[in-house]
Design an enzyme around this catalytic site. Sequence first.
Site, PDB file in Angstrom:
ATOM      1  N   ALA A 184      16.503  -0.705  31.861  1.00  0.00           N
ATOM      2  CA  ALA A 184      15.440  -1.132  32.793  1.00  0.00           C
ATOM      3  C   ALA A 184      15.787  -2.390  33.598  1.00  0.00           C
ATOM      4  CB  ALA A 184      14.100  -1.325  32.084  1.00  0.00           C
ATOM      5  N   ALA A 185      17.035  -2.850  33.521  1.00  0.00           N
ATOM      6  CA  ALA A 185      17.412  -4.019  34.330  1.00  0.00           C
ATOM      7  C   ALA A 185      17.351  -3.658  35.820  1.00  0.00           C
ATOM      8  CB  ALA A 185      18.808  -4.489  33.955  1.00  0.00           C
ATOM      9  N   GLY A 186      17.855  -2.470  36.159  1.00  0.00           N
ATOM     10  CA  GLY A 186      17.801  -2.027  37.557  1.00  0.00           C
ATOM     11  C   GLY A 186      16.359  -1.849  38.013  1.00  0.00           C
ATOM     12  N   ASP A 187      15.524  -1.309  37.137  1.00  0.00           N
ATOM     13  CA  ASP A 187      14.106  -1.111  37.488  1.00  0.00           C
ATOM     14  C   ASP A 187      13.429  -2.459  37.730  1.00  0.00           C
ATOM     15  OD1 ASP A 187      14.521   1.594  37.046  1.00  0.00           O
ATOM     16  OD2 ASP A 187      13.991   1.441  34.922  1.00  0.00           O
TER      17      ASP A 187
HETATM   18  O1  RIB Z   1      16.038   2.935  33.883  1.00  0.00           O
HETATM   19  C1  RIB Z   1      15.771   3.032  32.519  1.00  0.00           C
HETATM   20  C2  RIB Z   1      15.020   4.298  32.222  1.00  0.00           C
HETATM   21  O2  RIB Z   1      15.848   5.399  32.482  1.00  0.00           O
HETATM   22  C3  RIB Z   1      14.615   4.454  30.773  1.00  0.00           C
HETATM   23  O3  RIB Z   1      13.371   3.858  30.484  1.00  0.00           O
HETATM   24  C4  RIB Z   1      14.634   5.949  30.558  1.00  0.00           C
HETATM   25  O4  RIB Z   1      13.367   6.522  30.477  1.00  0.00           O
HETATM   26  C5  RIB Z   1      15.400   6.511  31.752  1.00  0.00           C
HETATM   27  O5  RIB Z   1      14.597   7.212  32.552  1.00  0.00           O
END
Ligand code: RIB
Length: 310
Positions: A252-255
């Site tokens: 989730a760093a990119g998110d």
């Molecule tokens: O970007 C991370 C996410 O990628 C995770 O939470 C997982 O669900 C995948 O979709």
Amino acid sequence: MKSGKILILGSSNMDVVVEVDHMPSAGETIMASSKVLIPGGKGANQAYAAAILGGDAIFLGMIGSDDDGKALIENLKNVGVDTSHMDVTGLLPSGSTFLMVNKEGNNSIIVIPGANTLCTEDYIMRHEQALSDCDIFMTQMEIPETCVHSTIIRAKKAGKITILDPAPAPESIPDKVLKAVDYLTPNETELEHLTNIPANSIEAIKRGAKILLEKGVGNVLVTMGANGSLLVNSEGIRHFPSPKVNAVDSTAAGDTFNAAFAVSLSEGNSVEDSISFASHAAALSVCKKGAQISIPTREETETFINKINY
Ligand code: RIB
């Protein structure tokens, strides 16, 4: 000042996270030290991050009518995401993933999309209002590609700022879609997929980003983890460093980076300041394990920025 509305379209997954010593190779059986369920999914992670970082976030996504779905939507509501446009389906289970994290904090992910596959153009049509109400539209590639493509084009035509995180890496993106993207945010692997140029040096990354610019993308913002990020646009190329941290899990760093960037833009900050804010938020996220659970609050991010830039 009132900030703009950010609409996030994308996937929701319940991540089944297992900690392993190393990633298994074909035919190998390995032991995991733990297993936990953590709300995730690239779309939901970005919506969660946008809200917890202080943005006005609306989420468009599908979940199943099951316990995972309930937990996923609750987690978003808890941080103030507007979930009123999310749909619940009885046709498929909520999306889930098997996510392995190794000792170095790197991950390998297997996605079982489930209800996310029902994020179609029909679904978007039913929630037209959400698109017309937003100022910034952002999405990723974990829901049907046709829906991602057509919604970006519609958002751009409607005068929204558009951000596309091309993750997981698609084989290609049609030029007419690239022309509708204001900010494309690939990591090195995604850049490689999109350009067929191995992203093994800064020079190669610059070359790859320029190809995408020539195809009509407004700004290519390549995320390079601990090596920072590279903004490539018609004004030139600029490198932004990442703060140094002890990384334990990059999930989730990119998110977090994408959402923090959008939040800062929605507050009227410059692209440069928004990238800096995003780099700090993403750096904090890798210091904790898991997806949504690892995303820092606005206060934590500001304290970190003040501390390291003192
Ligand atoms: O970007 C991370 C996410 O990628 C995770 O939470 C997982 O669900 C995948 O979709």
